[in-house]
Motif scaffolding. Sequence first.
Motif, PDB file in Angstrom:
ATOM      1  N   GLY A 181     -41.815  22.636   1.767  1.00  0.00           N
ATOM      2  CA  GLY A 181     -40.958  21.475   2.024  1.00  0.00           C
ATOM      3  C   GLY A 181     -39.991  21.738   3.162  1.00  0.00           C
ATOM      4  N   PHE A 182     -39.412  22.930   3.182  1.00  0.00           N
ATOM      5  CA  PHE A 182     -38.505  23.316   4.268  1.00  0.00           C
ATOM      6  C   PHE A 182     -39.250  23.370   5.596  1.00  0.00           C
ATOM      7  CE2 PHE A 182     -36.714  26.723   6.921  1.00  0.00           C
ATOM      8  CZ  PHE A 182     -35.439  26.223   7.119  1.00  0.00           C
ATOM      9  N   PHE A 183     -40.435  23.949   5.584  1.00  0.00           N
ATOM     10  CA  PHE A 183     -41.257  24.059   6.794  1.00  0.00           C
ATOM     11  C   PHE A 183     -41.640  22.671   7.312  1.00  0.00           C
ATOM     12  CE2 PHE A 183     -45.539  24.557   8.734  1.00  0.00           C
ATOM     13  CZ  PHE A 183     -45.178  25.340   9.809  1.00  0.00           C
ATOM     14  N   ALA A 184     -42.026  21.775   6.398  1.00  0.00           N
ATOM     15  CA  ALA A 184     -42.423  20.418   6.794  1.00  0.00           C
ATOM     16  C   ALA A 184     -41.241  19.645   7.362  1.00  0.00           C
ATOM     17  CB  ALA A 184     -43.015  19.677   5.596  1.00  0.00           C
ATOM     18  N   SER A 185     -40.072  19.821   6.774  1.00  0.00           N
ATOM     19  CA  SER A 185     -38.885  19.114   7.270  1.00  0.00           C
ATOM     20  C   SER A 185     -38.501  19.588   8.665  1.00  0.00           C
ATOM     21  CB  SER A 185     -37.710  19.299   6.301  1.00  0.00           C
ATOM     22  OG  SER A 185     -37.303  20.651   6.261  1.00  0.00           O
ATOM     23  N   MET A 186     -38.736  20.875   8.951  1.00  0.00           N
ATOM     24  CA  MET A 186     -38.451  21.398  10.291  1.00  0.00           C
ATOM     25  C   MET A 186     -39.390  20.768  11.323  1.00  0.00           C
ATOM     26  SD  MET A 186     -35.955  23.689  10.318  1.00  0.00           S
ATOM     27  CE  MET A 186     -36.287  24.820  11.659  1.00  0.00           C
ATOM     28  N   LEU A 187     -40.658  20.650  10.960  1.00  0.00           N
ATOM     29  CA  LEU A 187     -41.648  20.091  11.881  1.00  0.00           C
ATOM     30  C   LEU A 187     -41.408  18.605  12.149  1.00  0.00           C
ATOM     31  CD1 LEU A 187     -44.990  21.774  10.711  1.00  0.00           C
ATOM     32  CD2 LEU A 187     -43.645  22.306  12.751  1.00  0.00           C
ATOM     33  N   THR A 188     -40.936  17.890  11.142  1.00  0.00           N
ATOM     34  CA  THR A 188     -40.765  16.429  11.284  1.00  0.00           C
ATOM     35  C   THR A 188     -39.324  16.040  11.627  1.00  0.00           C
ATOM     36  OG1 THR A 188     -40.423  16.231   8.875  1.00  0.00           O
ATOM     37  CG2 THR A 188     -42.665  15.932   9.702  1.00  0.00           C
ATOM     38  N   PRO A 230     -37.748  15.832  14.490  1.00  0.00           N
ATOM     39  CA  PRO A 230     -37.600  14.867  15.592  1.00  0.00           C
ATOM     40  C   PRO A 230     -37.659  13.406  15.141  1.00  0.00           C
ATOM     41  CG  PRO A 230     -38.997  16.679  16.284  1.00  0.00           C
ATOM     42  CD  PRO A 230     -38.751  16.872  14.824  1.00  0.00           C
ATOM     43  N   PHE A 231     -38.444  13.112  14.106  1.00  0.00           N
ATOM     44  CA  PHE A 231     -38.506  11.741  13.596  1.00  0.00           C
ATOM     45  C   PHE A 231     -37.160  11.321  13.003  1.00  0.00           C
ATOM     46  CE2 PHE A 231     -42.982  12.955  13.609  1.00  0.00           C
ATOM     47  CZ  PHE A 231     -43.592  11.809  14.101  1.00  0.00           C
ATOM     48  N   VAL A 232     -36.497  12.262  12.315  1.00  0.00           N
ATOM     49  CA  VAL A 232     -35.172  11.982  11.740  1.00  0.00           C
ATOM     50  C   VAL A 232     -34.169  11.704  12.851  1.00  0.00           C
ATOM     51  CG1 VAL A 232     -33.285  12.923  10.344  1.00  0.00           C
ATOM     52  CG2 VAL A 232     -35.665  13.427   9.730  1.00  0.00           C
ATOM     53  N   LEU A 282     -42.434   7.231   9.216  1.00  0.00           N
ATOM     54  CA  LEU A 282     -43.453   8.172   9.683  1.00  0.00           C
ATOM     55  C   LEU A 282     -43.058   9.615   9.371  1.00  0.00           C
ATOM     56  CD1 LEU A 282     -44.422   6.659  13.162  1.00  0.00           C
ATOM     57  CD2 LEU A 282     -45.812   6.688  11.088  1.00  0.00           C
ATOM     58  N   GLY A 283     -41.798   9.934   9.595  1.00  0.00           N
ATOM     59  CA  GLY A 283     -41.321  11.280   9.301  1.00  0.00           C
ATOM     60  C   GLY A 283     -41.419  11.612   7.825  1.00  0.00           C
ATOM     61  N   ASP A 284     -41.026  10.668   6.960  1.00  0.00           N
ATOM     62  CA  ASP A 284     -41.100  10.889   5.511  1.00  0.00           C
ATOM     63  C   ASP A 284     -42.540  11.101   5.057  1.00  0.00           C
ATOM     64  OD1 ASP A 284     -38.408  10.725   5.176  1.00  0.00           O
ATOM     65  OD2 ASP A 284     -38.387   8.649   4.456  1.00  0.00           O
ATOM     66  N   VAL A 334     -34.716  10.727  16.031  1.00  0.00           N
ATOM     67  CA  VAL A 334     -35.019   9.474  16.724  1.00  0.00           C
ATOM     68  C   VAL A 334     -34.640   8.272  15.859  1.00  0.00           C
ATOM     69  CG1 VAL A 334     -36.890   8.033  17.619  1.00  0.00           C
ATOM     70  CG2 VAL A 334     -36.826  10.465  18.160  1.00  0.00           C
ATOM     71  N   SER A 335     -34.923   8.331  14.572  1.00  0.00           N
ATOM     72  CA  SER A 335     -34.584   7.238  13.663  1.00  0.00           C
ATOM     73  C   SER A 335     -33.083   6.984  13.644  1.00  0.00           C
ATOM     74  CB  SER A 335     -35.076   7.557  12.249  1.00  0.00           C
ATOM     75  OG  SER A 335     -34.631   6.578  11.326  1.00  0.00           O
ATOM     76  N   ASN A 336     -32.297   8.048  13.530  1.00  0.00           N
ATOM     77  CA  ASN A 336     -30.837   7.897  13.486  1.00  0.00           C
ATOM     78  C   ASN A 336     -30.284   7.357  14.799  1.00  0.00           C
ATOM     79  OD1 ASN A 336     -30.894   8.839  10.892  1.00  0.00           O
ATOM     80  ND2 ASN A 336     -29.994  10.838  11.348  1.00  0.00           N
ATOM     81  N   LEU A 337     -30.832   7.819  15.918  1.00  0.00           N
ATOM     82  CA  LEU A 337     -30.360   7.330  17.213  1.00  0.00           C
ATOM     83  C   LEU A 337     -30.716   5.856  17.409  1.00  0.00           C
ATOM     84  CD1 LEU A 337     -31.092  10.331  19.613  1.00  0.00           C
ATOM     85  CD2 LEU A 337     -28.931   9.662  18.559  1.00  0.00           C
TER      86      LEU A 337
END
Length: 300
Positions: free
Chosen positions: A224-231, A233-235, A184-186, A237-240
């Motif tokens: 791309g940098f802006f989008a990665s900042m917004l998403t 939390p998905f990264v 979802l984050g990607d 949560v996925s890692n946890l």
Amino acid sequence: MADTASQVLLGSGLAVLSQPLMYVKVLVQVGYEPLPPTLGRNIFGRQVYQLPGLFAYAKHIVKVDGRAGLFKGLTPRLCSGAIGTIVHSKVLQRYQEAEQPEPGASKKEPVSSLEQVLKETSREMVARSAATLITHPFHVITLRCMVQFIGRETKYSGTLSAFATIYREEGILGFFAGLIPRLLGDILSLWLCNMLAYLINTYALENGVSTMTEMKSYSQAVTGFFASMLTYPFVLVSNLMAINNCGLAGGLLPYAPTYSSWLDCWSQLHKEGNMSRGNSLFFRKVPTGKRYVWEERRFR
């Protein structure tokens, strides 16, 4: 084929160089803080208590495990990168082959720029999703190899043995822990990046001006940098979720409760105000309203 091979080599080189950064980032995401806060100065020169940054954290890892310790989890990460690059390239190649006009066929009508962006983004989404789906087991192993630093475990000592361990203890689903929020984050990051870049290039920048043309070449990187900042939390949560309740100290209390699902993980992080934990490795502020517990190497 040569182009794919060069991409694999370039990706592998970047993975090796960025491995220490990713290692520290993952440990911070878990909440492991081996060093207590120190009194320093923020960007405004004001005295504040700060957590150790990337270099201080990395120095601690070298002190414990030596320089080689900074590269734990590198082998499965390299496998993931190489396989992902090949899968991504093959999927896009299939699209290109399917679009080749047959001999004698009439030329297709040109499509609008928006339609072109939508088509290319959709193809990129499919290619990235396929690569992520196939390589996610290696990503899970990479994270677990890193998190072993917390409890000094050796459960995931090799890539092949890690596959056997996960299958024996968790079954097939264990290889895909944390997959949904990662996908979802990607996908969200890709669409945000491409659509924002399209809007900026189309409506915010004028055509025909050399400086504006140069700015357009950077719009993709900025969005791309802006989008990665917004998403982000998905990264997180996925890692946890990839290490949650896997038998390692970093995936158990006191560092993390047993989450019932990735939505439960998201909800608890949101309540604790930890949705951006690990997003920055410099000028790290001490969490408000929490105290550092030396025995547990974390805040609570």
